[in-house]
Design an enzyme around this catalytic site. Structure first.
Site, PDB file in Angstrom:
ATOM      1  N   LYS A  11       0.818  -1.113   0.107  1.00 63.05           N
ATOM      2  CA  LYS A  11      -0.210  -0.118   0.012  1.00 63.05           C
ATOM      3  C   LYS A  11       0.991   1.205   0.020  1.00 63.05           C
ATOM      4  CE  LYS A  11      -3.558  -2.721   2.117  1.00 63.05           C
ATOM      5  NZ  LYS A  11      -4.822  -2.757   2.990  1.00 63.05           N
ATOM      6  N   GLU A  96      -9.520  -0.765  -2.133  1.00 63.82           N
ATOM      7  CA  GLU A  96      -9.255   0.698  -1.662  1.00 63.82           C
ATOM      8  C   GLU A  96      -9.183   1.341  -2.937  1.00 63.82           C
ATOM      9  OE1 GLU A  96      -5.720  -0.299   0.367  1.00 63.82           O
ATOM     10  OE2 GLU A  96      -6.856  -1.218   1.926  1.00 63.82           O
TER      11      GLU A  96
HETATM   12  P1  13P Z   1      -4.341  -6.179   5.859  1.00 62.07           P
HETATM   13  O1  13P Z   1      -3.578  -7.590   5.699  1.00 62.07           O
HETATM   14  O2  13P Z   1      -3.501  -4.999   6.254  1.00 62.07           O
HETATM   15  O3  13P Z   1      -5.630  -6.775   6.612  1.00 62.07           O
HETATM   16  O4  13P Z   1      -4.691  -5.766   4.370  1.00 62.07           O
HETATM   17  C1  13P Z   1      -5.226  -6.769   3.288  1.00 62.07           C
HETATM   18  C2  13P Z   1      -4.938  -6.182   2.041  1.00 62.07           C
HETATM   19  O5  13P Z   1      -5.960  -5.141   1.680  1.00 62.07           O
HETATM   20  C3  13P Z   1      -4.021  -6.694   1.164  1.00 62.07           C
HETATM   21  O6  13P Z   1      -4.474  -6.361  -0.262  1.00 62.07           O
END
Ligand code: 13P
Length: 256
Positions: A11, A96
């Site tokens: 991210k 997202e």
């Molecule tokens: P988390 O592992 O932080 O919950 O995020 C999952 C995710 O969106 C991976 O693409």
């Protein structure tokens, strides 16, 4: 046997310097775990340096998104041709991007096709909101996302595609689906793919679970028959936990 695939979606975390330091710190440990595919997906600006740091290893690099056009007046966007030689995989349809950038099912389909046309391997992400989940509509919702994402994609392309089932309510919340819940939805995704492409193709496709995956719950997911790996956010950002996730996946699949 489907080879497990563990992908870290970083991210909007890690500068290019931090990204290189991270992969340099784990690459030898990951190289010792070849029974699973390992992918890191840093932010765009870190892709060249991470790709260079991992050259000569079998640890793959992925991008977090891609535009579908070849080029054009699309301020801030990255075309698939620009990723050629830099990455193997590209995530498309992450929730997202659907939520904050208005990415629609149709755009996910265009992004996946554009990626494939450039020899990139899409990781197609799908998953429902809490409201849809609580309304008991998960299966229908995910089915629509899958059918839209695969529209017009030929069976020959399937070997280059990974699906990631990520319930939105489980992302970054610490509240993951249970292994059984995730396996049931992923099994239903496999059934839709069988309907679209036939049983053999569907059985060969790899489908990941994502959403609050941690070393502590990884074995629960990976011991499920339909779950072929994980798309991991938070727990992929720490050296030890990412290496642990890969190791646990290999052990849980009996590949150690
Ligand atoms: P988390 O592992 O932080 O919950 O995020 C999952 C995710 O969106 C991976 O693409």
């Amino acid at each position: 046997m489907r080879k497990p695939i563990i992908a870290g979606n970083w991210k909007m975390y890690k500068t290019p310097q931090e990204a290189v330091a991270f992969v340099n710190a784990i690459k030898d440990r990951l190289a010792a775990l070849p029974a699973a595919e390992r992918v890191v997906c840093p932010p765009y600006v870190a892709l060249p340096s991470v790709q260079a740091a991992l050259a000569g290893t079998d640890i793959a690099v992925g991008a977090q998104d891609v535009h579908w056009q070849e080029e054009g007046a699309y301020t801030s966007q990255i075309a698939p041709g620009m990723l050629r030689g830099l990455v193997k995989h590209v995530i498309v349809g992450h929730s997202e991007t659907r939520e904050y950038q208005g990415v629609t099912d149709e755009m996910v389909n265009r992004k996946a096709k554009a990626a494939l046309a450039h020899g990139l391997h899409p990781i197609i992400a799908v998953g429902e909101s809490l409201a849809i989940n609580e309304a008991g509509q998960t299966q229908q919702f995910v089915e629509r996302q899958i059918r839209a994402a695969f529209d017009g994609i030929p069976a020959e392309a399937l070997a280059s595609i990974v699906v990631a089932y990520e319930p939105i309510w489980a992302i970054g919340t610490g509240r993951s689906a249970s292994g059984e819940q995730a396996n049931a939805i992923i099994g239903s995704i496999r059934a839709i793919l069988a309907d679209l492409y036939g049983h053999e193709h569907a059985e060969a496709m790899r489908i990941q679970y994502g959403g609050s995956v941690k070393p502590g719950n990884m074995a629960e997911f990976m011991s499920q028959p339909h779950i072929d790996g994980a798309l991991v956010g938070g727990a992929s950002l720490q050296e030890d936990s990412f290496v642990d996730l890969v190791r646990i996946a290999i052990e849980a699949k009996g590949l150690a």
